[in-house]
Scaffold this motif. Structure first.
Motif, PDB file in Angstrom:
ATOM      1  N   ASN A  54      29.497  46.450  32.623  1.00 18.25           N
ATOM      2  CA  ASN A  54      29.446  45.015  32.430  1.00 18.25           C
ATOM      3  C   ASN A  54      28.419  44.498  33.227  1.00 18.25           C
ATOM      4  OD1 ASN A  54      29.486  42.148  32.656  1.00 18.25           O
ATOM      5  ND2 ASN A  54      31.867  42.310  32.380  1.00 18.25           N
ATOM      6  N   LYS A  77      34.734  50.009  33.777  1.00 19.87           N
ATOM      7  CA  LYS A  77      34.410  48.738  32.859  1.00 19.87           C
ATOM      8  C   LYS A  77      33.575  48.109  33.684  1.00 19.87           C
ATOM      9  CE  LYS A  77      39.123  48.906  30.809  1.00 19.87           C
ATOM     10  NZ  LYS A  77      40.136  48.073  30.674  1.00 19.87           N
ATOM     11  N   PHE A  78      33.461  47.970  34.961  1.00 22.20           N
ATOM     12  CA  PHE A  78      32.513  47.087  35.741  1.00 22.20           C
ATOM     13  C   PHE A  78      31.213  47.660  35.633  1.00 22.20           C
ATOM     14  CE2 PHE A  78      35.999  45.836  39.181  1.00 22.20           C
ATOM     15  CZ  PHE A  78      36.581  44.858  38.211  1.00 22.20           C
ATOM     16  N   TRP A 100      27.990  45.477  43.238  1.00 18.72           N
ATOM     17  CA  TRP A 100      28.677  46.016  44.592  1.00 18.72           C
ATOM     18  C   TRP A 100      28.311  44.860  45.357  1.00 18.72           C
ATOM     19  CZ3 TRP A 100      25.761  51.069  44.248  1.00 18.72           C
ATOM     20  CH2 TRP A 100      26.609  52.170  43.403  1.00 18.72           C
ATOM     21  N   ALA A 154      36.649  50.855  37.641  1.00 17.36           N
ATOM     22  CA  ALA A 154      35.199  50.930  37.799  1.00 17.36           C
ATOM     23  C   ALA A 154      34.166  51.161  36.710  1.00 17.36           C
ATOM     24  CB  ALA A 154      35.021  51.814  39.143  1.00 17.36           C
ATOM     25  N   TYR A 199      33.400  44.639  44.508  1.00 16.06           N
ATOM     26  CA  TYR A 199      32.542  43.972  43.546  1.00 16.06           C
ATOM     27  C   TYR A 199      32.608  42.503  43.409  1.00 16.06           C
ATOM     28  CZ  TYR A 199      32.115  48.611  41.255  1.00 16.06           C
ATOM     29  OH  TYR A 199      32.037  49.989  40.759  1.00 16.06           O
ATOM     30  N   PHE A 223      28.754  42.430  36.977  1.00 17.56           N
ATOM     31  CA  PHE A 223      29.299  43.072  38.122  1.00 17.56           C
ATOM     32  C   PHE A 223      28.339  43.638  38.984  1.00 17.56           C
ATOM     33  CE2 PHE A 223      33.165  42.197  35.736  1.00 17.56           C
ATOM     34  CZ  PHE A 223      34.223  41.900  36.465  1.00 17.56           C
ATOM     35  N   MET A 229      31.884  39.434  40.855  1.00 20.89           N
ATOM     36  CA  MET A 229      31.654  38.988  39.402  1.00 20.89           C
ATOM     37  C   MET A 229      30.493  37.821  39.310  1.00 20.89           C
ATOM     38  SD  MET A 229      34.162  38.399  36.561  1.00 20.89           S
ATOM     39  CE  MET A 229      33.889  38.088  34.661  1.00 20.89           C
TER      40      MET A 229
END
Length: 483
Positions: free
Chosen positions: A197, A193-194, A202, A191, A164, A200, A166
């Motif tokens: 958000n 949580k990402f 890939w 994953a 990922y 974030f 950020m």
């Protein structure tokens, strides 16, 4: 009138063939497979660049970095595309992506220019090419100003198989965001949580940056890789489209990925690194589950190809290459049939195929390395049958191609033409054979098989003798530079 931005596509065409075994093998990794449509993933990656050029962007002929072993597969697949010329940098062994990109950047600089490199793996799916073009064009414009740009994919699920990125701050003039941090493949809790958000994305593995910027960053973060790669590059040799770094020096290069060597160290350094979002139906097909997800399915979420009959099956994938495959009362399975191997796996955990691939290596199984059908620079051969003191092959020779002038010390060969016209040098005699005609090559006699015609030549070869290994060959003349 503003000067056009010079852009050099760089296709990273490595891979071990582990994740999509048994269709993919060491000698024929997944980028050369046709998994959707009529062209391979590699051919799609090359063709994708045709739509990027515009009034501000000039696209140069692509540069392909691949393994020495795969050079003739690459050339054959390029030939099928027509009107695409590319140079090939041939690595004598796999050293991961950082040395590969360094070779490409050094080649770009040595031609007296400093183009923007669009660096992409050869094994990804992009469904919306218009959206791909627009994102790449934005990244190119940002890269021309000196930044490093990574294409980020907006997640559509909590995914543990991808790294990922950020991001932080406001969107720039080219749709770019500043990268705050790169994150390794997370567990499922992280994953999720990402996924929730919006900062974030890939990591697609697609990078856009100037050649000089990559070399400067590599010198700064990994001078060992830079200097070792430069030494090998300085002593390169050229042969037509092939560029070969010096083998012994190349083998001393530390192997490392682009991400580990440079990208993950760039945030909060003197090198500006951005992420540009890509929403174009991206998939890296890193497992059979990913192939199933990307494929067309029936009303019960099944994807089948080849000679397949199913009954009461759902959420499964079957690929039959050579035989009838029947399945009944199953769910969530991957079944892949080839001429010499069959895989049956749980669809949701199909990444574990890599463990099977490792077992095949420990057992020294040939099925890990190559298919029954093996490609050569002149065409291919298919091993039909073998036993004690005999081997039967079907051989295909491309129009205008010929095998090396050779002889064998332990086997004789019988050849029968089943399609096309064969020109055969047998000792000092030249023969022209048509369909249903045959000849015999005794042990120890120099011989050569050629196709003088305009259609593919196919023959049946029956070998007989005390030893039938592929290494029982002494070459005297070979236009492909093999020893």
């Amino acid at each position: 009138m503003s000067k056009k931005i010079n852009v050099l596509p760089v296709i990273l065409c490595g891979g071990s063939g582990s994740r999509l075994w048994p269709l993919s093998r060491t000698s024929f990794p997944k980028q050369f497979l046709v998994l959707s449509g009529t062209t391979s993933l590699f051919q799609q990656a090359i063709s994708r660049f045709s739509g990027i050029g515009n009034s501000d962007i000039q696209i140069k002929n692509p540069l392909i970095v691949t393994n020495e072993e795969h050079r003739f597969i690459v050339l054959e697949q390029l030939r099928e595309l027509k009107e695409i010329y590319a140079q090939l940098i041939l690595e004598p062994e796999a050293k991961n992506t950082a040395p590969a990109l360094t070779l490409a950047a050094l080649q770009a600089i040595c031609e007296g220019q400093d183009p923007v490199l669009v660096v992409t793996p050869a094994d990804q799916i992009i469904k919306n090419e218009d959206a791909f073009n627009k994102s790449i064009q934005k990244a190119i414009q940002a890269a021309e100003l000196g930044s490093i740009n990574v294409l980020g994919i907006a997640p559509d699920r909590p995914e543990t198989g991808f790294g990922y990125i950020m991001r932080e701050g406001k969107k720039g003039g080219y749709g770019e965001y500043k990268v705050k941090q790169f994150v390794e493949k997370p567990d499922l809790v992280i994953a999720k949580k990402f996924f929730e958000n919006p900062n974030f994305t890939w990591n697609s593995g697609i990078f856009v940056l100037k050649a000089s910027v990559w070399l400067d960053a590599l010198k700064f973060f990994r001078p060992d890789i830079y200097s070792a790669t430069q030494l090998s590059f300085e002593k390169l040799s050229k042969d037509g489209q092939f560029i070969r770094p010096e083998k012994k020096l190349f083998n001393q290069i530390p192997g490392e990925s682009i991400d580990y060597a440079v990208m993950e160290s760039c945030p909060n350094s003197k090198f500006q690194i951005n992420v540009v979002e890509l929403n174009a139906g991206w998939n890296d097909l890193g497992s059979w589950h990913a192939v199933w997800k990307d494929s067309q399915k029936d009303g019960l979420n099944n994807s089948v190809s080849g000679d397949v009959i199913i009954e009461n099956m759902n959420n499964s994938y079957i690929n039959a290459s050579h035989r009838l495959v029947c399945a009944s009362d199953i769910s969530n399975l991957i079944i892949v049939e080839t001429a010499d191997a069959i895989l049956v796996a749980n669809r949701e955990t199909s990444q574990s195929v890599k463990k099977i691939f490792s077992r095949l290596q420990s057992y020294k199984r040939e099925e890990r390395v190559s298919h029954r059908k093996v490609f050569r620079p002149w065409g291919w051969f298919d091993l039909i049958d073998e036993g004690e003191k005999f081997k039967v092959k079907k051989i295909g020779v491309n129009p205008g191609a010929s095998l090396s002038l050779q002889r064998h010390s332990k086997r004789a060969e019988h050849w029968v033409v089943i399609k096309g016209t064969a020109e055969i040098l047998n000792n000092n005699q030249v023969l022209t054979l048509n369909e249903n005609q045959s000849t015999y090559i005794p042990i120890g006699v120099k011989h050569r098989l050629s196709n003088p015609g305009s259609i593919p030549l196919e023959i049946i070869e029956v070998q007989s003798g005390s030893y039938l290994g592929e290494d029982d060959i002494e070459r005297f003349e070979d236009i492909y530079g093999r020893k």
